[in-house]
Scaffold this active site. Sequence first.
Site, PDB file in Angstrom:
ATOM      1  N   SER A 186       0.786  -1.231   0.000  1.00  0.00           N
ATOM      2  CA  SER A 186       0.000   0.000   0.000  1.00  0.00           C
ATOM      3  C   SER A 186       0.818   1.282   0.000  1.00  0.00           C
ATOM      4  O   SER A 186       0.304   2.331  -0.356  1.00  0.00           O
ATOM      5  CB  SER A 186      -0.934   0.004   1.199  1.00  0.00           C
ATOM      6  OG  SER A 186      -0.184  -0.079   2.396  1.00  0.00           O
ATOM      7  N   HIS A 214      -5.657  -4.154  -1.267  1.00  0.00           N
ATOM      8  CA  HIS A 214      -5.520  -3.079  -2.256  1.00  0.00           C
ATOM      9  C   HIS A 214      -5.593  -3.579  -3.698  1.00  0.00           C
ATOM     10  O   HIS A 214      -5.466  -2.792  -4.633  1.00  0.00           O
ATOM     11  CB  HIS A 214      -4.198  -2.324  -2.050  1.00  0.00           C
ATOM     12  CG  HIS A 214      -4.268  -1.328  -0.926  1.00  0.00           C
ATOM     13  ND1 HIS A 214      -4.809  -0.070  -1.084  1.00  0.00           N
ATOM     14  CD2 HIS A 214      -3.902  -1.411   0.365  1.00  0.00           C
ATOM     15  CE1 HIS A 214      -4.749   0.581   0.063  1.00  0.00           C
ATOM     16  NE2 HIS A 214      -4.198  -0.216   0.970  1.00  0.00           N
ATOM     17  N   LYS A 244     -12.335  -1.022   1.007  1.00  0.00           N
ATOM     18  CA  LYS A 244     -11.559  -0.180   0.091  1.00  0.00           C
ATOM     19  C   LYS A 244     -12.329  -0.044  -1.227  1.00  0.00           C
ATOM     20  O   LYS A 244     -13.283   0.717  -1.268  1.00  0.00           O
ATOM     21  CB  LYS A 244     -10.149  -0.736  -0.049  1.00  0.00           C
ATOM     22  CG  LYS A 244      -9.379  -0.504   1.263  1.00  0.00           C
ATOM     23  CD  LYS A 244      -7.974  -1.022   1.288  1.00  0.00           C
ATOM     24  CE  LYS A 244      -7.305  -0.595   2.604  1.00  0.00           C
ATOM     25  NZ  LYS A 244      -6.530  -1.665   3.217  1.00  0.00           N
TER      26      LYS A 244
HETATM   27  C1  PLP Z   1      -6.321  -1.919   4.639  1.00  0.00           C
HETATM   28  C2  PLP Z   1      -5.774  -3.259   4.833  1.00  0.00           C
HETATM   29  C3  PLP Z   1      -6.325  -4.123   5.780  1.00  0.00           C
HETATM   30  C4  PLP Z   1      -7.421  -3.691   6.713  1.00  0.00           C
HETATM   31  O1  PLP Z   1      -8.659  -3.726   6.085  1.00  0.00           O
HETATM   32  P1  PLP Z   1      -9.932  -3.150   6.851  1.00  0.00           P
HETATM   33  O2  PLP Z   1     -11.083  -3.761   6.142  1.00  0.00           O
HETATM   34  O3  PLP Z   1      -9.885  -1.667   6.724  1.00  0.00           O
HETATM   35  O4  PLP Z   1      -9.825  -3.609   8.258  1.00  0.00           O
HETATM   36  C5  PLP Z   1      -5.804  -5.400   5.882  1.00  0.00           C
HETATM   37  N1  PLP Z   1      -4.787  -5.806   5.094  1.00  0.00           N
HETATM   38  C6  PLP Z   1      -4.232  -4.996   4.178  1.00  0.00           C
HETATM   39  C7  PLP Z   1      -3.115  -5.514   3.333  1.00  0.00           C
HETATM   40  C8  PLP Z   1      -4.698  -3.691   4.022  1.00  0.00           C
HETATM   41  O5  PLP Z   1      -4.139  -2.893   3.121  1.00  0.00           O
END
Ligand code: PLP
Length: 396
Positions: A186, A214, A244
């Site tokens: 990310s 992502h 996301k």
């Molecule tokens: C954003 C993210 C999460 C967390 O996801 P949420 O649904 O916001 O809890 C977990 N793993 C990765 C790789 C992320 O980028």
Amino acid sequence: MTSKTLDAFLNENLEDLKGKGLYNVIDPLESPNGPIIKLNGRELINLSSNNYLGLATDTRLKEAATEAIHKYGVGAGAVRTINGTLDIHVKLEEKLAEFKHTEAAIAYQSGFNCNMAAISAVMDKNDAILSDELNHASIIDGCRLSKAKIIRVNHSDMDDLREKAKEAKESGQYNKIMVITDGVFSMDGDIAKLPEIVEIAEEFDLITYVDDAHGSGVLGDGAGTVKHFGLSDKIDFQIGTLSKAIGVVGGYVAGKQQLIDWLKVRSRPFLFSTSLTPADVVASMRAIEILMESTELNEKLWDNANYLKAGLKKLGFDIGESETPITPCIIGDEVKTQEFSKKLNEEGVYAKSIVFPTVPKGTGRVRNMPSAAHTKEMLDQAIAIYEKVGRELGII
Ligand SMILES: *Cc1c(COP(=O)(O)O)cnc(C)c1O
């Protein structure tokens, strides 16, 4: 009386962070989290959300969520195993499996929770996990929770992975060995080298685990990084988030039926925490339907991302080596990075600075997240503001 020890601890550490300029002040938005946001009464072009496809404010999702509230209420009322499983939870899981091309899927309350749930349901102190050094915090915490031996692997270094996998296998110390990675990283926007990872996994009999938070909605025509590489039948665990690109909240694990059956009886956030609300479930389902029906939003996202990247690169900014819409603008020095982000904000662009310890020291950056909801006019305006601020601060 409350604890003096705690007061002293908090005082000392908060002051320390503030002194170093590392204390993060959170800005509450006065608007939906769309391409334009309102903050302190001002409208800003938003380049900070993970709302890749603009679905967080999509009318079709809002209507679906409203209907679900009218039919099922606002809460699921219990954990899934008692009576918190509504028929729509089951439908969502069927839809997720279809979306990910797997036999089955299980939904959790967040992506973070998936990693708390899934790793320790399978791995224990007699096992080892090969973990990329840039993996997300929730992967790191999930690995720790399992008590398995964590073997850090240099970022996307396949020679290092092979060597450490060989060493772990040949040591005979471990019952099971897992390799775990983000699908898309990310902070830099690079993609995990899944074809090589799968090859190494086959050679040393590793369990494969990809957290594609992502990548889903972004790569593989929306189906994610695993699909992008055509590896849907070769990855044991595919983790995704509903928060996301999907635009709502929640997470899921997709994989073989037996794996999902096991998670339903052994993963603790599933067993001991109340399930997703009806509105979340139905809005997420609607989002996945939209993604499966058409690649229009996905194409718009990439088109906008390429446009923003080309614009910033032409101005002379260092935008790193991203392979996805994530567009870092690398400034380097932490203080300068924060000043850059602040000036962008004053001029009308909301793009957050990301500095140590989230990224290595000296690689401070402003991270831009273009979305399908941005118009070319918004991006042009953002690029013009970047140019102005970049010149003012002597970065370009
Ligand atoms: C954003 C993210 C999460 C967390 O996801 P949420 O649904 O916001 O809890 C977990 N793993 C990765 C790789 C992320 O980028």
